[in-house]
Design an enzyme around this catalytic site. Structure first.
Site, mmCIF file in Angstrom:
data_model
loop_
_atom_site.group_PDB
_atom_site.id
_atom_site.type_symbol
_atom_site.label_atom_id
_atom_site.label_comp_id
_atom_site.label_asym_id
_atom_site.label_seq_id
_atom_site.Cartn_x
_atom_site.Cartn_y
_atom_site.Cartn_z
ATOM 1 N N ASP A 185 45.621 62.982 -49.044
ATOM 2 C CA ASP A 185 45.856 64.234 -49.784
ATOM 3 C C ASP A 185 44.795 65.224 -49.328
ATOM 4 O O ASP A 185 43.868 64.873 -48.587
ATOM 5 C CB ASP A 185 45.744 63.982 -51.299
ATOM 6 C CG ASP A 185 45.981 65.246 -52.107
ATOM 7 O OD1 ASP A 185 46.932 65.992 -51.788
ATOM 8 O OD2 ASP A 185 45.204 65.520 -53.050
ATOM 9 N N SER A 186 44.905 66.468 -49.825
ATOM 10 C CA SER A 186 43.896 67.475 -49.497
ATOM 11 C C SER A 186 42.557 67.157 -50.164
ATOM 12 O O SER A 186 41.518 67.606 -49.698
ATOM 13 C CB SER A 186 44.380 68.850 -49.966
ATOM 14 O OG SER A 186 44.603 68.828 -51.366
ATOM 15 N N CYS A 196 50.670 63.843 -51.216
ATOM 16 C CA CYS A 196 50.476 65.284 -51.276
ATOM 17 C C CYS A 196 51.854 65.930 -51.172
ATOM 18 O O CYS A 196 52.569 65.728 -50.188
ATOM 19 C CB CYS A 196 49.599 65.711 -50.096
ATOM 20 S SG CYS A 196 49.459 67.496 -49.913
ATOM 21 N N GLU A 200 39.699 69.940 -58.810
ATOM 22 C CA GLU A 200 38.679 69.487 -57.844
ATOM 23 C C GLU A 200 37.270 69.623 -58.435
ATOM 24 O O GLU A 200 36.350 68.905 -58.065
ATOM 25 C CB GLU A 200 38.772 70.284 -56.537
ATOM 26 C CG GLU A 200 39.986 69.939 -55.674
ATOM 27 C CD GLU A 200 39.841 68.619 -54.902
ATOM 28 O OE1 GLU A 200 38.732 68.292 -54.463
ATOM 29 O OE2 GLU A 200 40.864 67.914 -54.742
ATOM 30 N N CYS A 248 52.670 68.379 -57.801
ATOM 31 C CA CYS A 248 51.387 68.410 -57.075
ATOM 32 C C CYS A 248 50.577 67.240 -57.610
ATOM 33 O O CYS A 248 50.481 67.052 -58.828
ATOM 34 C CB CYS A 248 50.661 69.727 -57.336
ATOM 35 S SG CYS A 248 48.978 69.756 -56.675
ATOM 36 N N HIS A 265 47.592 66.745 -57.897
ATOM 37 C CA HIS A 265 46.416 67.079 -58.709
ATOM 38 C C HIS A 265 46.767 67.206 -60.201
ATOM 39 O O HIS A 265 45.885 67.107 -61.047
ATOM 40 C CB HIS A 265 45.806 68.402 -58.247
ATOM 41 C CG HIS A 265 44.956 68.303 -57.017
ATOM 42 N ND1 HIS A 265 45.483 68.145 -55.756
ATOM 43 C CD2 HIS A 265 43.605 68.337 -56.860
ATOM 44 C CE1 HIS A 265 44.493 68.102 -54.867
ATOM 45 N NE2 HIS A 265 43.343 68.211 -55.514
#
Ligand code: DGL
Length: 266
Positions: free
Chosen positions: A11-12, A74, A153, A185, A187
């Protein structure tokens, strides 16, 4: 042995750890290598060509690590890069959108479905197309939520500020009387408590990460790649500052032995 090699998950940033959580439950004996592209997070506002390039580099890194299977944990990469990467991928590769769609449309039987995701995912309309491929009568409304990933994040997952922001993002979907919300997403599951508080109890929430883990079990089995080992293990790699990622990984209960990778080498 082919089947004893690791699984790569990427993932990012920390988002894909919400998928690892499900993978760990369903595949406790596998060795999982996780790559978080923390030097280049967020992916959500980047053009498709860049997401394709980043995803290709991460695949090359995983090939060097001799993985047997890769999961793009992701949505942005699943929407923008996987359609062009899967046909020639050097290892079997799957994303999160197909499994999420199946869960929302077939299992949960959503017919008025809201999707929240990054700008890239929403603009690709990957969810709308896939959901309407299952049933053209399904109605879909997608909303981009660009301010959520930086907060996640940063470890900000609950509280008034998050709920106010989520209310702003979810209001347009609620106006359409959605029966199901897809967290498009990886996240966003960190914000589950706040999302539930804003949605109330009547709307079903689908986390494609859970569906992807279920699909991964079937795929690995189909390919004859399920491990025979007795105990699983994790390895974590990041492309940027390891501290932020390490703090969150620890908060989730992972032992945070991190290696920094120069991803531009690939
Ligand atoms: N977690 C990723 C996704 O599912 C990427 C979010 C981002 O970096 O913008 O789309």
């Amino acid at each position: 042995m082919e089947r004893e090699r690791p699984i790569g998950v990427y993932d990012s940033g920390v988002g894909g750890l919400t998928v690892v959580k499900w993978l760990r439950r369903k595949l406790p004996k596998e060795q999982i290598l996780y790559f978080g592209d923390t030097a280049r997070v967020p992916y959500g506002g980047r053009p498709p060509e860049e997401i394709i390039k980043f995803s290709r580099q991460i695949l090359a890194f995983f090939v060097e690590k001799d993985v047997k299977f890769v999961i793009a944990a992701c949505n942005t990469s699943s929407a923008l890069a996987l359609p062009s990467l899967i046909p020639n991928a050097p290892v079997p590769l799957m994303g999160v959108i197909g499994p999420g769609v199946k869960k929302a449309a077939v299992e949960v039987k959503g017919r008025r479905i809201g999707v929240i995701g990054t700008k890239g995912t929403v603009e690709s309309r990957a969810y709308t197309e896939a959901l309407q491929n299952v049933d053209p009568d399904i109605q879909v409304w997608e909303t981009a939520c660009p301010r959520l990933v930086p907060l996640v994040e940063n470890g900000e997952w609950e509280g008034r500020q998050i709920e106010t922001l989520l209310t702003e993002y979810l209001q347009p979907l609620l106006k359409h009387n959605i029966d199901t919300l897809i967290l498009g997403c990886t996240h966003y599951p960190y914000l589950m408590t706040a999302i539930r508080a804003v949605l109330g109890n009547d709307i079903q929430i689908v986390d494609p990460g859970e569906a992807a883990a279920e699909e991964a079990v079937l795929e690995l089995d189909r390919l004859g790649l399920l491990t025979h080992s007795k105990q699983g293990s994790d390895g974590f790699y990041v492309s940027g500052d390891p501290h932020v990622f390490g703090t969150i990984a620890k908060r989730l209960g992972y032992k945070a032995d991190l290696e920094v990778v120069d991803i531009n080498r690939y």
